[in-house]
Write a protein that holds these residues in place. Sequence first.
Motif, PDB file in Angstrom:
ATOM      1  N   ILE A   1      49.724  41.611 -54.423  1.00  0.00           N
ATOM      2  CA  ILE A   1      49.029  40.382 -54.210  1.00  0.00           C
ATOM      3  C   ILE A   1      50.124  39.278 -53.685  1.00  0.00           C
ATOM      4  O   ILE A   1      51.254  39.257 -54.297  1.00  0.00           O
ATOM      5  N   TYR A   2      49.877  38.597 -52.696  1.00  0.00           N
ATOM      6  CA  TYR A   2      50.630  37.506 -52.094  1.00  0.00           C
ATOM      7  C   TYR A   2      50.111  36.173 -52.055  1.00  0.00           C
ATOM      8  O   TYR A   2      48.807  35.935 -51.714  1.00  0.00           O
ATOM      9  N   SER A   3      50.815  35.231 -52.597  1.00  0.00           N
ATOM     10  CA  SER A   3      50.223  33.769 -52.086  1.00  0.00           C
ATOM     11  C   SER A   3      50.589  33.233 -50.907  1.00  0.00           C
ATOM     12  O   SER A   3      51.931  33.337 -50.429  1.00  0.00           O
ATOM     13  N   VAL A   4      49.765  32.790 -49.984  1.00  0.00           N
ATOM     14  CA  VAL A   4      50.053  31.872 -48.902  1.00  0.00           C
ATOM     15  C   VAL A   4      50.639  30.528 -49.004  1.00  0.00           C
ATOM     16  O   VAL A   4      50.045  29.771 -49.573  1.00  0.00           O
ATOM     17  N   LYS A   5      51.940  30.501 -48.544  1.00  0.00           N
ATOM     18  CA  LYS A   5      52.590  29.079 -48.839  1.00  0.00           C
ATOM     19  C   LYS A   5      52.653  28.433 -47.559  1.00  0.00           C
ATOM     20  O   LYS A   5      52.683  27.261 -47.592  1.00  0.00           O
ATOM     21  N   SER A   6      52.577  28.971 -46.443  1.00  0.00           N
ATOM     22  CA  SER A   6      52.544  28.349 -45.135  1.00  0.00           C
ATOM     23  C   SER A   6      52.030  29.221 -43.995  1.00  0.00           C
ATOM     24  O   SER A   6      52.191  30.504 -44.143  1.00  0.00           O
ATOM     25  N   VAL A   7      51.230  28.566 -43.284  1.00  0.00           N
ATOM     26  CA  VAL A   7      50.721  29.110 -42.214  1.00  0.00           C
ATOM     27  C   VAL A   7      51.008  28.304 -40.701  1.00  0.00           C
ATOM     28  O   VAL A   7      50.752  26.931 -40.669  1.00  0.00           O
ATOM     29  N   ASN A   8      51.660  28.864 -39.773  1.00  0.00           N
ATOM     30  CA  ASN A   8      52.032  28.386 -38.568  1.00  0.00           C
ATOM     31  C   ASN A   8      51.470  29.031 -37.360  1.00  0.00           C
ATOM     32  O   ASN A   8      51.262  30.295 -37.391  1.00  0.00           O
ATOM     33  N   TYR A   9      50.695  28.082 -36.618  1.00  0.00           N
ATOM     34  CA  TYR A   9      50.022  28.810 -35.391  1.00  0.00           C
ATOM     35  C   TYR A   9      51.038  28.739 -34.328  1.00  0.00           C
ATOM     36  O   TYR A   9      51.500  27.547 -33.879  1.00  0.00           O
ATOM     37  N   TYR A  10      51.204  29.717 -33.572  1.00  0.00           N
ATOM     38  CA  TYR A  10      52.044  29.672 -32.187  1.00  0.00           C
ATOM     39  C   TYR A  10      51.239  30.098 -30.880  1.00  0.00           C
ATOM     40  O   TYR A  10      50.367  31.081 -31.222  1.00  0.00           O
ATOM     41  N   LYS A  11      51.141  29.341 -29.749  1.00  0.00           N
ATOM     42  CA  LYS A  11      50.877  29.459 -28.762  1.00  0.00           C
ATOM     43  C   LYS A  11      51.451  29.876 -27.859  1.00  0.00           C
ATOM     44  O   LYS A  11      52.449  29.076 -27.529  1.00  0.00           O
TER      45      LYS A  11
ATOM     46  N   HIS B   1      52.042  32.800 -37.945  1.00  0.00           N
ATOM     47  CA  HIS B   1      52.984  32.977 -38.870  1.00  0.00           C
ATOM     48  C   HIS B   1      52.948  32.764 -40.113  1.00  0.00           C
ATOM     49  O   HIS B   1      52.654  31.635 -40.481  1.00  0.00           O
ATOM     50  N   LEU B   2      53.022  33.428 -41.307  1.00  0.00           N
ATOM     51  CA  LEU B   2      52.796  33.214 -42.614  1.00  0.00           C
ATOM     52  C   LEU B   2      53.874  33.350 -43.429  1.00  0.00           C
ATOM     53  O   LEU B   2      54.887  34.304 -43.367  1.00  0.00           O
ATOM     54  N   ILE B   3      54.166  32.453 -44.287  1.00  0.00           N
ATOM     55  CA  ILE B   3      55.093  32.619 -45.599  1.00  0.00           C
ATOM     56  C   ILE B   3      54.590  32.998 -46.749  1.00  0.00           C
ATOM     57  O   ILE B   3      53.620  32.507 -47.295  1.00  0.00           O
ATOM     58  N   LEU B   4      54.680  34.101 -47.463  1.00  0.00           N
ATOM     59  CA  LEU B   4      54.178  34.721 -48.646  1.00  0.00           C
ATOM     60  C   LEU B   4      55.143  34.472 -49.648  1.00  0.00           C
ATOM     61  O   LEU B   4      56.554  35.010 -49.683  1.00  0.00           O
TER      62      LEU B   4
END
Length: 107
Positions: free
Chosen positions: A78-88, A97-100
């Motif tokens: 199990i990972y907690s999602v700390k950051s979500v970045n969307y790249y176009k 791109h996720l930081i877990l």
Amino acid sequence: MAMFFISHEITIRRLHKTSGYSSNYSATYTAYAADIQPADVDRVGLVDGGRIGVLYEAWVAPEVPVKEADQITSNGQIYSVKSVNYYKGAGLLDHKHLILVAQDASN
């Protein structure tokens, strides 16, 4: 088209209010392709107190409905999602791109 190496199949778990002040994580029961890799040693100190072996990066397709504070399950981990970045990138290189942070009995 995925522009990352698919190495894991993930399930998203989202926190839902159950009753009163109680809440629980519930699974979406939909599997998504992802690439999960340990974070560089240089980046480890940026999140969660700098513990080596806890911080991970993940790449998913842009249509995956992951949000910060979700949990991701892959191969029993199990990972907690700390950051979500969307790249176009002109439609060809689009990804999230996720930081877990890995969760286990010692966390």
